[in-house]
Design an enzyme around this catalytic site. Structure first.
Site, PDB file in Angstrom:
ATOM      1  N   HIS A 112      -3.230  -5.211   0.470  1.00 40.98           N
ATOM      2  CA  HIS A 112      -2.573  -5.528   1.741  1.00 40.98           C
ATOM      3  C   HIS A 112      -2.384  -7.038   1.878  1.00 40.98           C
ATOM      4  O   HIS A 112      -3.335  -7.759   2.197  1.00 40.98           O
ATOM      5  CB  HIS A 112      -3.412  -5.026   2.914  1.00 40.98           C
ATOM      6  N   CYS A 123       0.829  -1.198   0.000  1.00 36.83           N
ATOM      7  CA  CYS A 123       0.000   0.000   0.000  1.00 36.83           C
ATOM      8  C   CYS A 123       0.871   1.260   0.000  1.00 36.83           C
ATOM      9  O   CYS A 123       1.053   1.871  -1.041  1.00 36.83           O
ATOM     10  CB  CYS A 123      -0.984  -0.006   1.168  1.00 36.83           C
ATOM     11  N   GLU A 179      -1.056  -8.608   4.213  1.00 35.52           N
ATOM     12  CA  GLU A 179      -1.097  -9.034   5.621  1.00 35.52           C
ATOM     13  C   GLU A 179      -2.506  -9.080   6.198  1.00 35.52           C
ATOM     14  O   GLU A 179      -2.683  -9.497   7.359  1.00 35.52           O
ATOM     15  CB  GLU A 179      -0.220  -8.098   6.465  1.00 35.52           C
TER      16      GLU A 179
END
Length: 244
Positions: A189, A100, A191
């Site tokens: 993202h 990001c 994660e």
């Protein structure tokens, strides 16, 4: 193993700690092997890249396309340091994965452009690998198309010179790219799972990503999505670049 370095920019402890914990979990690294620096509060000293296996940069509310007079001193300091680091890792072709905010950090290099043209609301989007993405060492094991979690106010509108597009989507054409052979950025993202996304929705309720009153509806929509593939990128990054 030489450690990896995690760089965060989130001032909110709940989001900052959750992001770091998620990267630990999905990368398979222990804390001793993933050292953290919070750039919104701490200085990052000059780095000898030979001391590290690689660098992971997280996301956050900073936008490089914000007018300079609206950026806090902490943002301006972090941005300047990351701009220097971006040049360092690209020049060295050093393992780097920016999620990001990595798009903003790398996207302006070599004639690239980052602006508000392809902003996307918080939620799930289907991205598709390009031909290059289907053969790239980091992304080749992913399906040709898969869902991701994201939410951003800025994006790459013109790739840096020499960058290779790895993943795309109709709503935002640049979803992942590579510079050289080991420097990567993703707009999404890797994660995030749904619980972590819902936490961030609450933390950033008043940051302009959506109307505050819509927070519960944004969470409910996120819970209907099936996002399973992006987290594999973190373990793959470690697998590819961990050094003794």
């Amino acid at each position: 193993m030489r450690p990896f370095l995690f760089l965060g920019t989130r001032a909110e402890d709940l989001a900052a700690d959750g992001e770091y914990d998620a990267v630990l979990r999905f990368s398979g690294l222990a804390e001793r092997d993933l050292r953290r620096v919070r750039l919104e509060r701490d200085e990052l000293p000059p780095l000898d890249l030979d001391d590290w296996s690689g660098i992971v940069l997280g996301g956050g509310p900073y936008n490089v396309s914000d007018p300079d007079d609206l950026k806090s001193p902490a943002q301006r300091r972090a941005e300047a340091r990351l701009a220097d680091l971006a040049e360092q890792v690209v020049d060295a072709d050093f393992p780097f994965l920016g999620a990001c905010y990595g798009i903003g950090t790398l996207g302006r290099l070599r004639g690239g452009a980052v602006d508000r043209t392809f902003a996307e609301p918080i939620g799930a989007v289907t991205v598709t690998l390009t031909d290059a993405g289907r053969t790239d060492p980091l992304t080749a094991d992913l399906p040709g198309s898969f869902d991701v979690f994201l939410g951003h106010k800025e994006a790459v509108s013109a790739l840096p010179g020499g960058a290779v597009l790895l993943a795309t989507a109709p709503s935002c054409p640049v979803q992942a790219f590579r510079i050289g052979t080991r420097v990567y950025a993703t707009q999404f993202h890797p994660e995030l799972d749904v619980d972590a996304l819902c936490t961030r929705i609450e933390v950033y309720r008043h940051h302009g990503y959506f109307e505050p009153a819509a927070a519960e509806a944004v969470k409910a929509a996120a819970r209907t999505a099936t996002v399973t593939e992006p987290t594999r990128l973190l373990a793959r990054f470690v697998e590819l670049f961990a050094r003794r």
